[in-house]
Design a protein around this motif. Structure first.
Motif, PDB file in Angstrom:
ATOM      1  N   PHE A   1       0.836  -1.199   0.000  1.00  0.00           N
ATOM      2  CA  PHE A   1       0.000   0.000   0.000  1.00  0.00           C
ATOM      3  C   PHE A   1       0.871   1.250   0.000  1.00  0.00           C
ATOM      4  CE2 PHE A   1      -2.473   3.471   1.642  1.00  0.00           C
ATOM      5  CZ  PHE A   1      -3.698   3.299   1.031  1.00  0.00           C
ATOM      6  N   SER A   2       1.982   1.208   0.718  1.00  0.00           N
ATOM      7  CA  SER A   2       2.892   2.355   0.763  1.00  0.00           C
ATOM      8  C   SER A   2       3.461   2.652  -0.619  1.00  0.00           C
ATOM      9  CB  SER A   2       4.028   2.099   1.758  1.00  0.00           C
ATOM     10  OG  SER A   2       3.522   1.927   3.071  1.00  0.00           O
TER      11      SER A   2
ATOM     12  N   LEU B   1      -1.955  -8.275  -5.532  1.00  0.00           N
ATOM     13  CA  LEU B   1      -0.678  -8.768  -5.007  1.00  0.00           C
ATOM     14  C   LEU B   1      -0.653  -8.920  -3.488  1.00  0.00           C
ATOM     15  CD1 LEU B   1       1.756  -6.657  -7.224  1.00  0.00           C
ATOM     16  CD2 LEU B   1       1.249  -9.093  -7.457  1.00  0.00           C
ATOM     17  N   ALA B   2      -1.429  -8.117  -2.794  1.00  0.00           N
ATOM     18  CA  ALA B   2      -1.379  -8.127  -1.328  1.00  0.00           C
ATOM     19  C   ALA B   2      -1.896  -9.452  -0.773  1.00  0.00           C
ATOM     20  CB  ALA B   2      -2.201  -6.972  -0.770  1.00  0.00           C
ATOM     21  N   PRO B   3      -1.226  -9.999   0.241  1.00  0.00           N
ATOM     22  CA  PRO B   3      -1.711 -11.236   0.866  1.00  0.00           C
ATOM     23  C   PRO B   3      -3.027 -10.993   1.592  1.00  0.00           C
ATOM     24  CG  PRO B   3       0.103 -10.292   2.137  1.00  0.00           C
ATOM     25  CD  PRO B   3       0.004  -9.489   0.867  1.00  0.00           C
ATOM     26  N   LYS B   4      -3.848 -12.022   1.632  1.00  0.00           N
ATOM     27  CA  LYS B   4      -5.152 -11.913   2.283  1.00  0.00           C
ATOM     28  C   LYS B   4      -5.317 -13.073   3.262  1.00  0.00           C
ATOM     29  CE  LYS B   4      -6.800  -9.653  -1.858  1.00  0.00           C
ATOM     30  NZ  LYS B   4      -5.433  -9.694  -2.449  1.00  0.00           N
ATOM     31  N   PRO B   5      -4.673 -12.951   4.426  1.00  0.00           N
ATOM     32  CA  PRO B   5      -4.730 -14.028   5.419  1.00  0.00           C
ATOM     33  C   PRO B   5      -6.154 -14.279   5.913  1.00  0.00           C
ATOM     34  CG  PRO B   5      -3.795 -12.037   6.371  1.00  0.00           C
ATOM     35  CD  PRO B   5      -3.911 -11.798   4.899  1.00  0.00           C
TER      36      PRO B   5
ATOM     37  N   LEU C   1      -8.357  -9.302   8.510  1.00  0.00           N
ATOM     38  CA  LEU C   1      -7.067  -8.660   8.724  1.00  0.00           C
ATOM     39  C   LEU C   1      -6.661  -7.791   7.536  1.00  0.00           C
ATOM     40  CD1 LEU C   1      -4.575  -8.335  10.536  1.00  0.00           C
ATOM     41  CD2 LEU C   1      -3.573 -10.303   9.359  1.00  0.00           C
ATOM     42  N   PHE C   2      -6.831  -8.311   6.330  1.00  0.00           N
ATOM     43  CA  PHE C   2      -6.443  -7.542   5.141  1.00  0.00           C
ATOM     44  C   PHE C   2      -7.211  -6.224   5.086  1.00  0.00           C
ATOM     45  CE2 PHE C   2      -7.708  -6.369   0.796  1.00  0.00           C
ATOM     46  CZ  PHE C   2      -6.472  -5.967   0.307  1.00  0.00           C
ATOM     47  N   TYR C   3      -8.524  -6.288   5.266  1.00  0.00           N
ATOM     48  CA  TYR C   3      -9.346  -5.080   5.191  1.00  0.00           C
ATOM     49  C   TYR C   3      -8.965  -4.109   6.308  1.00  0.00           C
ATOM     50  CZ  TYR C   3     -13.418  -2.166   4.286  1.00  0.00           C
ATOM     51  OH  TYR C   3     -14.231  -1.117   3.972  1.00  0.00           O
TER      52      TYR C   3
END
Length: 211
Positions: free
Chosen positions: A12-13, A60-64, A156-158
């Motif tokens: 996100f950064s 791309l971001a992980p979604k645990p 967690l992702f949200y």
């Protein structure tokens, strides 16, 4: 979970840095020097690039598979109602906004007609103090935060993304206001003194002082 959180924040950064870098006045000033009136295409390019970069972040971001909370009746209904109210507030904030200018379509139309002015830069910015802008200087950010935050189920992702968005909105408002002070001068500085940035606390202060 820690690694996943770190990766979400990192990705996100990267999106936020690129988004802010492309929005900087230095980039726009260089483009005006190099391409002149073709800067009219930049706003649309910027918006499309932002959408693509954010979709890349989502991909791309992980979604645990970690649930922070899951609200049950009646709290899920209450949260949903608050989310609807926030969305109505967002629409109220956007009232009067030139969506064609915001998207970049109006700039292209002016360029095609031969009416584009270099002084316009990538967009014509208006100083608004009516409607929701009477209560906070950035009502679109405020109601977007509320709309995204009122969620009956939070994973967690949200949650991590939401925190990043809130921080980014706040930092973005600082840079945005520097541009507005440069453009509108004392008029905007006085507005900053009268109206809060994101939290409309002066509404309650004024009501209390009037009792």
């Amino acid at each position: 979970m820690i690694v996943d959180t770190f990766l979400i924040v990192l990705l996100f950064s990267l999106f936020a840095f690129t988004h802010s870098f492309l929005a900087s006045n230095k980039i726009k000033e260089r483009l005006i020097k190099n391409i002149g009136e073709k800067i009219a295409f930049y706003r649309l390019f910027y918006n499309l690039t932002s959408i693509i970069l954010f979709l890349a972040f989502l991909f791309l971001a992980p979604k645990p598979d970690v649930i922070i909370y899951d609200l049950h009746y009646p709290f899920d209904i209450i949260t949903f109602v608050l989310q609807i109210i926030s969305f109505i507030g967002l629409l109220w904030s956007l009232k009067g906004t030139d969506l064609k200018e915001f998207s970049g379509i109006a700039q292209l139309m002016r360029y095609i007609k031969g009416e584009y002015k270099l002084d316009d830069g990538d967009a014509i910015y208006n100083f608004r103090v009516e409607g929701a802008y009477k209560f906070v200087r950035h009502p679109v950010y405020l109601f977007s935060i509320l709309f995204l935050g009122f969620r009956p189920i939070m994973d967690l992702f949200y949650f991590v993304t939401f925190i990043c968005v809130v921080i980014y909105f706040y930092i973005g408002s600082l840079f945005e206001e520097k541009k507005l002070v440069q453009k509108f001068g004392m008029m905007y500085s006085e507005y900053q003194k009268r109206v809060p940035r994101l939290i409309p606390y002066k509404i309650f202060i004024n009501k209390w002082s009037n009792r």
